[in-house]
Scaffold this motif. Structure first.
Motif, short mmCIF file in Angstrom:
data_model
loop_
_atom_site.label_atom_id
_atom_site.label_comp_id
_atom_site.label_asym_id
_atom_site.label_seq_id
_atom_site.Cartn_x
_atom_site.Cartn_y
_atom_site.Cartn_z
N ALA A 5 0.83 -1.20 0.00
CA ALA A 5 0.00 0.00 0.00
C ALA A 5 0.86 1.25 0.00
CB ALA A 5 -0.90 0.02 1.23
N THR A 6 0.24 2.36 -0.39
CA THR A 6 0.84 3.68 -0.28
C THR A 6 -0.13 4.55 0.49
OG1 THR A 6 1.97 3.42 -2.40
CG2 THR A 6 1.72 5.67 -1.57
N VAL A 12 4.29 0.82 1.96
CA VAL A 12 4.46 -0.37 2.79
C VAL A 12 4.66 -1.59 1.89
CG1 VAL A 12 3.41 -1.83 4.57
CG2 VAL A 12 2.97 0.63 4.58
N PHE A 13 5.66 -2.38 2.26
CA PHE A 13 5.99 -3.60 1.52
C PHE A 13 5.95 -4.79 2.46
CE2 PHE A 13 8.07 -0.04 -0.46
CZ PHE A 13 7.87 -0.24 -1.80
N ALA A 14 5.58 -5.97 1.94
CA ALA A 14 5.63 -7.21 2.71
C ALA A 14 6.99 -7.83 2.53
CB ALA A 14 4.54 -8.17 2.25
N LEU A 26 7.51 -3.60 5.95
CA LEU A 26 8.54 -2.58 5.88
C LEU A 26 7.90 -1.31 5.34
CD1 LEU A 26 11.57 -1.72 5.92
CD2 LEU A 26 11.65 -2.44 3.54
N LYS A 27 7.92 -0.26 6.14
CA LYS A 27 7.33 1.01 5.71
C LYS A 27 8.45 1.99 5.41
CE LYS A 27 4.00 4.50 7.05
NZ LYS A 27 3.00 4.88 8.05
N ARG A 28 8.47 2.48 4.18
CA ARG A 28 9.43 3.51 3.79
C ARG A 28 8.76 4.85 4.01
NH1 ARG A 28 11.66 6.82 0.01
NH2 ARG A 28 13.91 6.71 -0.12
N ILE A 29 9.28 5.61 4.95
CA ILE A 29 8.68 6.89 5.34
C ILE A 29 9.18 7.99 4.42
CG2 ILE A 29 8.47 8.57 7.21
CD1 ILE A 29 9.11 6.15 9.11
#
Length: 75
Positions: A5-6, A12-14, A26-29
């Motif tokens: 999702a964005t 956010v990645f699994a 894993l959330k890339r902020i």
């Protein structure tokens, strides 16, 4: 690994924690879109979540200025 999702604060990645072989998110902020006060709020939230252990609350494994790594529900 796999995009999930964005949202307003990042993507956010699994993935999988290699050491524990545990599903993780894993959330890339996107910190460039936030001021220092908002980034400080994220760190406070991550610190609180990291101390919590409950089946209905995500487990925060790690967080820094760019990424947060949390438990992944529904896998």
């Amino acid at each position: 690994k796999d995009w999930l999702a964005t949202g307003a604060t990042g993507m956010v990645f699994a993935g999988t924690l290699i050491v524990e072989e545990t599903p993780a998110a894993l959330k890339r902020i996107r910190k460039q879109e936030f001021d220092h006060k908002m980034v400080d709020e994220f760190f406070r939230e991550f610190a609180i979540l990291k101390a919590c252990r409950h089946e209905n609350i995500v487990t925060v494994f790690s967080a820094d200025e760019v990424f947060s790594i949390c438990s992944l529900f529904g896998v």
